[in-house]
Design a protein around this motif. Structure first.
Motif, mmCIF file in Angstrom:
data_model
loop_
_atom_site.group_PDB
_atom_site.id
_atom_site.type_symbol
_atom_site.label_atom_id
_atom_site.label_comp_id
_atom_site.label_asym_id
_atom_site.label_seq_id
_atom_site.Cartn_x
_atom_site.Cartn_y
_atom_site.Cartn_z
ATOM 1 N N GLU A 336 0.812 -1.218 0.000
ATOM 2 C CA GLU A 336 0.000 0.000 0.000
ATOM 3 C C GLU A 336 0.843 1.264 0.000
ATOM 4 N N LYS A 337 2.168 1.122 0.091
ATOM 5 C CA LYS A 337 3.049 2.285 0.041
ATOM 6 C C LYS A 337 3.404 2.679 -1.392
ATOM 7 N N LEU A 338 3.027 1.856 -2.357
ATOM 8 C CA LEU A 338 3.359 2.162 -3.753
ATOM 9 C C LEU A 338 2.559 3.363 -4.240
ATOM 10 N N ILE A 339 3.263 4.286 -4.884
ATOM 11 C CA ILE A 339 2.663 5.479 -5.475
ATOM 12 C C ILE A 339 3.016 5.506 -6.964
ATOM 13 N N GLY A 340 2.026 5.709 -7.829
ATOM 14 C CA GLY A 340 2.273 5.823 -9.266
ATOM 15 C C GLY A 340 2.219 7.271 -9.718
ATOM 16 N N ILE A 341 3.250 7.717 -10.434
ATOM 17 C CA ILE A 341 3.363 9.113 -10.863
ATOM 18 C C ILE A 341 3.671 9.158 -12.353
ATOM 19 N N THR A 342 2.976 10.036 -13.080
ATOM 20 C CA THR A 342 3.272 10.211 -14.501
ATOM 21 C C THR A 342 3.147 11.681 -14.894
ATOM 22 N N PRO A 343 4.022 12.159 -15.783
ATOM 23 C CA PRO A 343 3.860 13.515 -16.331
ATOM 24 C C PRO A 343 3.009 13.481 -17.593
ATOM 25 N N ALA A 344 1.693 13.326 -17.402
ATOM 26 C CA ALA A 344 0.702 13.413 -18.488
ATOM 27 C C ALA A 344 0.776 12.266 -19.488
ATOM 28 N N MET A 345 1.248 11.096 -19.057
ATOM 29 C CA MET A 345 1.365 9.956 -19.962
ATOM 30 C C MET A 345 0.618 8.747 -19.409
ATOM 31 N N ARG A 346 -0.616 8.953 -18.961
ATOM 32 C CA ARG A 346 -1.383 7.840 -18.397
ATOM 33 C C ARG A 346 -1.614 6.744 -19.432
ATOM 34 N N GLU A 347 -2.095 7.121 -20.612
ATOM 35 C CA GLU A 347 -2.363 6.119 -21.633
ATOM 36 C C GLU A 347 -1.067 5.532 -22.184
ATOM 37 N N GLY A 348 -0.112 6.397 -22.525
ATOM 38 C CA GLY A 348 1.131 5.931 -23.130
ATOM 39 C C GLY A 348 1.898 4.976 -22.242
ATOM 40 N N SER A 349 1.899 5.241 -20.934
ATOM 41 C CA SER A 349 2.609 4.378 -19.987
ATOM 42 C C SER A 349 1.736 3.252 -19.455
ATOM 43 N N ASP A 350 0.492 3.199 -19.880
ATOM 44 C CA ASP A 350 -0.499 2.194 -19.475
ATOM 45 C C ASP A 350 -0.731 2.190 -17.963
#
Length: 621
Positions: A336-350
């Motif tokens: 539960e400590k995992l955090i997902g971060i993306t710079p505007a690439m939700r679809e591209g990074s799946d």
């Protein structure tokens, strides 16, 4: 000269350049826009390419070339994938079908392609800075050239855009910024500014109230001046004028970005207005193509036959991005400590499934790569385990933060680096050619290069569990179809011997492993899947150097400073170079144009045939 069918496109056939466009009457622009829209749909149904953004920017593109004296007047686009209509109007309509193909048009503005492409744009948030530079240069040259930045598709969420706005307003620079506000980047826009912009009233409502009020108040002595002093406060209720005017810009808008007549009128008014100006237009991404309007994310980029029926298609293998998307959901269930971060690439990074399953642990920070990395560092300081899903070329934009904010503090941040290596049709601006080189020199960093999907999955786990900064880099597209196993024999810094041969050893870093195995089958070479770039498996390198005559290193990264350079450094430091010949195979010291990935690799000597020929020349018997 454009070779457009005059019967099908009577107006477009007359327009091969902006000079031709400016000969048309204003009332011709709207029917011309419809012809261009149809032409774009039919052309991209053959070629594929960026679609929804170009449809959304159609009318503003027409208006800008109609009003401004291009190419003397400079148009700087941001982001670059909204420029297909710009290419149509600037002597390239007949070549649009070649877009993103080998030796065809680039999918982005490219200075070497056309004098109308005044600034190369592959990433985003750069236009205002470049336009400001051009405006000041033209001021020094005294050539009266105008400078216009067209910023859209979420590019204003990048911090560099605000740095440029601040500078331009303070200098009172003579330039125009067109804010193409379509509420979208590739994914939905995020952030406080976007939230504010989406709450605006329509341009017609606000401006009708404003202009009607002026006409009435001018007839009443004294009332007009009082109302004028109150206008800024009133505008704050409707538009973000306070923000931009506080930065020194004369703000106009918002207006309908699909009303070409209104756009021309606004641009003509602003053209001769001195100082920094900002025109705020409201557009719809995918305008005129219903499916793209309803789902602009899906239609951001289209494949050939998107508008016609494609029969006989079969299910494709999961991409490396899909493997990452599966892994992050699996790991999030366990920790539960995992955090997902993306710079505007939700679809591209799946990250779609992760964002829905764990919305409280998913953060899209918009087009702000520097912020993404330091935001992750802050999370890590408080005991969380952030995973930054980022493209290789976008990681370049956060280099200082990678060094200062993560590495020096030795924080637990995992970089899932997508699009590593060549990306084919998107060309040099999107090729992940340098990440091994610029990351390898940073202390406290674990760097892994999986050779297939299964290694990628388990290396992500190892990097996540590692105490400190870690990076797993993987390419665009699908791999060999390797099955994801429950476990994998994977030890920190240890390679895997795949074939034991004689005289020649191939040390492979990454997904070019099938090529290494093909060469080995021809020359009975030793093949080692190195797996780790940092730390290197020095014991294996030493053993190979002492028992073989030739070492080949193989990687899809710049040969300068890459994994092969790391092998060379170890051999030199341990006086082993005198006993063995070494050849490094990697990407060259120049930028490659867009094209077919396999052809691009072969053109720089990364092919089974070329490596085999090199071995034959260097090893006898």
């Amino acid at each position: 000269m454009s070779k457009i069918d005059r019967a099908e496109y009577p107006l477009l056939a007359k327009v091969s350049s902006p000079l031709d466009l400016r000969k048309l009457k204003l009332q011709d622009l709207e029917p011309l826009a419809e012809e261009i829209r149809t032409f774009l749909i039919e052309t991209l149904d053959v070629s594929g390419g960026h679609f929804a953004s170009s449809l959304g920017a159609l009318e503003i593109t027409l208006a800008l070339h109609y009003v401004y004296n291009t190419p003397k007047d400079r148009l700087i686009w941001d982001v670059g994938h909204q420029t297909y209509v710009h290419k149509i109007l600037t002597e390239r309509a007949d070549r649009l079908v070649t877009i993103k193909k080998p030796e065809g048009l680039s999918g982005f503005p490219k200075r070497s392609e056309s004098e109308y492409d005044t600034f190369g744009v592959g990433h985003s948030s750069t236009s205002i800075s470049a336009a400001l530079g051009m405006a000041e240069a033209n001021k020094l040259l005294k050539n009266n050239a105008k400078s216009v930045a067209i910023i859209g598709d979420g590019a204003l969420t990048g911090g560099m855009a605000f740095e440029a706005l601040n500078h331009a307003g303070g200098m009172h620079a003579d330039m125009l910024v067109v804010l193409n506000d379509n509420e979208m980047s590739i994914s939905e826009n995020v952030g406080a500014l976007t939230t504010h912009l989406t709450k605006l009233l329509s341009g017609s409502t606000y401006n009708t109230i404003r202009e009607t009020g002026k006409k009435i108040l001018k007839k009443l002595p004294g009332a007009f001046e009082v109302a004028k002093r109150l206008e800024t406060q009133a505008k704050g209720m409707f538009v973000p004028a306070n923000l931009f005017e506080a930065l020194g810009f004369y703000y106009v808008g918002p207006i309908d970005g699909h009303d070409v007549g209104a756009l021309v009128e606004a641009l003509q008014t602003l053209k001769d207005h001195k100082g920094p100006k900002l025109l705020h237009i409201l557009t719809k991404k995918g305008k005129g193509y219903q499916k793209a309007e309803e789902d602009p994310i899906k239609f951001h980029h289209v494949n050939p036959k998107f508008n016609s029926t494609l029969k006989g298609s079969s299910a494709s293998k999961p991409s490396y991005s899909n493997i990452f998307g599966r892994w992050i959901c699996d790991m999030a269930k366990k920790d539960e400590k995992l955090i997902g971060i993306t710079p505007a690439m939700r679809e591209g990074s799946d990250l779609i499934a992760f964002s829905k399953a764990y919305p409280d642990r998913y953060f899209d920070v918009a087009i702000a790569e520097q912020h993404a990395v330091t935001f992750a560092a802050g999370m890590a300081c408080e005991g969380f385990k952030p995973v930054v899903a980022i493209y290789s070329t976008f990681l370049q934009r956060a280099y200082d933060q990678v060094v200062h904010d993560v590495s020096i503090q030795n924080l637990d941040v995992l970089y899932a680096v997508d699009r590593a290596g060549l990306v084919g049709a998107d060309g040099a601006t999107h090729a992940g050619s340098f990440d091994l080189s610029f990351m390898r020199c940073i202390p406290n960093t674990l760097i892994m290069t999986p050779s297939d999907e299964n290694e990628s999955y388990h290396m992500l786990t190892l990097g996540y569990q590692y105490n400190g900064p870690a990076m797993v880099r993987y390419p665009r597209g699908a791999g060999i179809g390797a099955e994801i196993t429950e476990t994998l024999d994977l030890a920190l810094g240890k390679s895997k011997m795949l074939h034991k041969g004689k005289k020649v050893a191939i040390l492979n870093f990454g997904t070019l492993l099938p090529m290494a195995l093909e060469v080995a089958a021809k020359v009975n070479a030793t093949v080692v899947d190195m797996r780790f770039v940092k730390p290197l498996d020095e014991d294996v390198i030493k053993e190979i150097a002492q028992t073989h005559e030739l070492i080949i290193t193989l990687e899809e990264n710049s040969v300068m400073g890459g994994a092969g350079s790391g092998v060379n450094e170890y051999l030199i430091a341990n006086d082993l170079m005198s006993t063995v010949t070494v050849r490094n195979f990697g990407l060259p010291d120049y930028y490659q144009d867009h094209g077919n990935k396999d052809d691009m690799l072969a053109s720089v000597g990364i092919s089974t045939e070329h490596i085999f020929e090199t071995v034959q020349k260097l090893i006898k018997g």
